[in-house]
Design a protein around this motif. Structure first.
Motif, PDB file in Angstrom:
ATOM      1  N   SER A  96       8.339  66.270 101.734  1.00 44.46           N
ATOM      2  CA  SER A  96       8.296  65.426 100.499  1.00 44.46           C
ATOM      3  C   SER A  96       7.852  65.961  99.331  1.00 44.46           C
ATOM      4  N   GLU A  97       7.818  65.401  98.009  1.00 44.42           N
ATOM      5  CA  GLU A  97       7.397  65.880  97.030  1.00 44.42           C
ATOM      6  C   GLU A  97       5.739  66.148  96.924  1.00 44.42           C
ATOM      7  N   ARG A  98       5.159  65.008  97.592  1.00 48.34           N
ATOM      8  CA  ARG A  98       3.688  65.112  97.640  1.00 48.34           C
ATOM      9  C   ARG A  98       3.340  66.219  98.565  1.00 48.34           C
ATOM     10  N   ASP A  99       3.774  66.421  99.721  1.00 47.66           N
ATOM     11  CA  ASP A  99       3.412  67.814 100.493  1.00 47.66           C
ATOM     12  C   ASP A  99       3.709  68.889  99.648  1.00 47.66           C
ATOM     13  N   ALA A 100       4.982  69.119  98.936  1.00 47.24           N
ATOM     14  CA  ALA A 100       5.038  70.043  98.319  1.00 47.24           C
ATOM     15  C   ALA A 100       4.213  70.682  96.948  1.00 47.24           C
ATOM     16  N   ARG A 101       3.710  69.484  96.561  1.00 46.25           N
ATOM     17  CA  ARG A 101       2.764  69.568  95.505  1.00 46.25           C
ATOM     18  C   ARG A 101       1.477  70.076  96.037  1.00 46.25           C
ATOM     19  N   ARG A 102       1.070  69.590  97.094  1.00 49.32           N
ATOM     20  CA  ARG A 102      -0.328  69.899  97.710  1.00 49.32           C
ATOM     21  C   ARG A 102      -0.199  71.543  98.019  1.00 49.32           C
ATOM     22  N   PHE A 103       1.147  71.953  98.685  1.00 48.18           N
ATOM     23  CA  PHE A 103       0.866  73.315  98.937  1.00 48.18           C
ATOM     24  C   PHE A 103       0.924  74.124  97.803  1.00 48.18           C
ATOM     25  N   GLN A 104       1.469  73.703  96.792  1.00 52.32           N
ATOM     26  CA  GLN A 104       1.444  74.579  95.356  1.00 52.32           C
ATOM     27  C   GLN A 104      -0.161  74.423  94.844  1.00 52.32           C
ATOM     28  N   ASP A 105      -0.902  73.241  94.830  1.00 51.41           N
ATOM     29  CA  ASP A 105      -2.044  73.137  94.438  1.00 51.41           C
ATOM     30  C   ASP A 105      -3.079  74.059  95.234  1.00 51.41           C
ATOM     31  N   GLU A 106      -2.809  74.340  96.460  1.00 49.68           N
ATOM     32  CA  GLU A 106      -3.773  74.948  97.327  1.00 49.68           C
ATOM     33  C   GLU A 106      -3.674  76.534  97.301  1.00 49.68           C
ATOM     34  N   TRP A 107      -2.499  76.986  96.988  1.00 52.46           N
ATOM     35  CA  TRP A 107      -2.031  78.392  97.454  1.00 52.46           C
ATOM     36  C   TRP A 107      -3.148  79.454  96.677  1.00 52.46           C
ATOM     37  N   ARG A 108      -3.434  79.189  95.273  1.00 49.19           N
ATOM     38  CA  ARG A 108      -4.259  80.023  94.634  1.00 49.19           C
ATOM     39  C   ARG A 108      -5.554  80.100  95.250  1.00 49.19           C
ATOM     40  N   LEU A 109      -6.267  79.224  95.717  1.00 51.03           N
ATOM     41  CA  LEU A 109      -7.581  78.971  96.340  1.00 51.03           C
ATOM     42  C   LEU A 109      -7.597  79.754  97.492  1.00 51.03           C
ATOM     43  N   ALA A 110      -6.407  79.641  98.230  1.00 52.62           N
ATOM     44  CA  ALA A 110      -6.443  80.057  99.698  1.00 52.62           C
ATOM     45  C   ALA A 110      -6.077  81.554  99.642  1.00 52.62           C
ATOM     46  N   LYS A 111      -5.348  82.145  98.522  1.00 50.44           N
ATOM     47  CA  LYS A 111      -5.062  83.421  98.639  1.00 50.44           C
ATOM     48  C   LYS A 111      -6.574  83.914  98.123  1.00 50.44           C
ATOM     49  N   ALA A 112      -7.038  83.674  97.185  1.00 50.33           N
ATOM     50  CA  ALA A 112      -8.418  84.060  96.780  1.00 50.33           C
ATOM     51  C   ALA A 112      -9.646  84.063  97.871  1.00 50.33           C
ATOM     52  N   VAL A 113      -9.416  83.169  98.719  1.00 47.46           N
ATOM     53  CA  VAL A 113     -10.245  83.090  99.777  1.00 47.46           C
ATOM     54  C   VAL A 113     -10.103  84.216 100.860  1.00 47.46           C
ATOM     55  N   GLN A 114      -8.711  84.295 101.091  1.00 46.83           N
ATOM     56  CA  GLN A 114      -8.380  85.415 102.152  1.00 46.83           C
ATOM     57  C   GLN A 114      -8.750  86.619 101.487  1.00 46.83           C
ATOM     58  N   ASP A 115      -8.352  87.017 100.182  1.00 48.25           N
ATOM     59  CA  ASP A 115      -8.780  88.325  99.722  1.00 48.25           C
ATOM     60  C   ASP A 115     -10.046  88.697  99.848  1.00 48.25           C
ATOM     61  N   GLN A 116     -11.286  87.762 100.025  1.00 48.56           N
ATOM     62  CA  GLN A 116     -12.630  87.889  99.829  1.00 48.56           C
ATOM     63  C   GLN A 116     -13.117  87.889 101.262  1.00 48.56           C
ATOM     64  N   LEU A 117     -12.639  87.119 102.324  1.00 50.65           N
ATOM     65  CA  LEU A 117     -12.960  86.866 103.500  1.00 50.65           C
ATOM     66  C   LEU A 117     -12.198  87.980 104.409  1.00 50.65           C
ATOM     67  N   GLY A 118     -11.115  88.415 103.877  1.00 52.75           N
ATOM     68  CA  GLY A 118     -10.323  89.397 104.916  1.00 52.75           C
ATOM     69  C   GLY A 118      -9.758  88.729 105.957  1.00 52.75           C
ATOM     70  N   LYS A 119      -9.452  87.443 105.951  1.00 60.57           N
ATOM     71  CA  LYS A 119      -8.669  86.730 106.774  1.00 60.57           C
ATOM     72  C   LYS A 119      -8.228  85.375 106.093  1.00 60.57           C
ATOM     73  N   PRO A 120      -7.254  84.561 106.532  1.00 56.72           N
ATOM     74  CA  PRO A 120      -7.126  83.426 105.646  1.00 56.72           C
ATOM     75  C   PRO A 120      -8.009  82.312 106.334  1.00 56.72           C
TER      76      PRO A 120
END
Length: 298
Positions: free
Chosen positions: A97-121
């Protein structure tokens, strides 16, 4: 001179195919009698392989969001020139769905930043709970504060749940509601977060000082009785977690009629209005340190 930053923890290697995965299913479940004592080196290796697979799945989720954003913003979805974004999602992503696709796009930058600092997703529910905080500050600030919160819970041997993050985010953002300047708003949110990030089941009122806590001994019937409001708040937090899962149920969404969705929306808004007006009564407690400071100045 600024202190050197600690190097980011190294992310565990990811298995992308079963050919690179050494862990195998046993022919039968291991019994409690057979599984005793610390893990053997072979068992530790198998556990590490399973953790790598879990991390790979969580990493792949935010990578999906990044890939979808690239496809959408570069209009790579157009194919022969006529295909639209919804048509691309239906054809290439099994009707995402377009809604879920938008949710994935809204979340990925924060998820990557967390993974970079935490060392795991981090779990997707944790990332989703931090989104409003990231919008009020930045992805890097939200990632830093999430990692601190998570480590605080781990040091206290408590489990961090998504609804606990949501409660802290709401409390932090509320403190900056009257700030019109964006810089001051971000600062106020970050400062308030530091005040409420300690590992506690919910967000209680200000803690009593050690002297006051010692004075209210357990032999007092009033102090010994559990606070019924605490149990009610815990029940509401569990309800919020169930609500979040229900909202993400795409199958239920497809079955739900528009009139039913509108009716449920009105009911939720009514509950939200009621909760927003709740005031928690409590005894006024004078902070001992404040009294001592006032006497010293006098």
């Amino acid at each position: 001179m600024a202190e050197p930053r600690e190097p980011a923890p190294r992310l565990r290697d990811q298995p992308f195919t079963l050919a690179h995965w050494g862990a195998t299913l046993p022919e039968r479940d291991i019994t409690a009698e057979e599984a005793h004592g610390p893990l053997s080196p072979e068992e530790q290796k198998q556990l590490a392989e399973c953790h790598r697979a879990i991390d790979n799945a969580r990493t792949a989720q935010w990578m999906l969001g990044r890939a979808l954003e690239i496809v959408r913003r570069r209009r790579l979805y157009r194919g022969d020139g006529a295909r639209t974004w919804p048509q691309y999602l239906a054809a290439e992503h099994d009707g995402l769905s377009e809604r879920d696709a938008r949710r994935f796009q809204d979340e990925w930058r924060l998820a990557k930043a967390v993974q970079d600092q935490l060392g795991k997703p981090a779990p997707a529910s944790h990332v989703r709970a931090m989104l409003d905080y990231a919008d009020s500050t930045s992805d890097d600030q939200a990632a830093t504060d999430y990692v601190l919160l998570r480590k605080a819970f781990e040091s206290g041997r408590d489990r961090l749940a998504a609804h606990q993050i949501t409660a802290r985010v709401a409390t932090a953002i509320e403190s900056a509601a009257t700030e019109s300047d964006p810089q001051e708003r971000r600062r106020a949110v970050a400062v308030r977060w530091q005040e409420v990030h300690a590992p506690r089941p919910s967000i209680p009122g200000p803690a009593k000082s050690p002297d006051v806590a010692a004075a209210t001994s357990s032999d007092s019937p009033r102090e010994a009785a559990p606070d019924p409001l605490s149990g009610a708040v815990a029940f509401v937090e569990q309800a919020l977690e169930r609500l979040d899962k229900a909202l993400m149920d795409e199958g239920a969404t497809l079955r739900r009629a528009a009139v039913d969705g509108e009716h449920l929306q009105k009911r939720l808004r009514k509950v939200g209005r009621i909760l927003s007006k709740v005031t928690v009564p409590a005894d006024d407690v004078i902070d001992a340190e404040v009294v001592e400071d006032d006497e010293a100045r006098g």
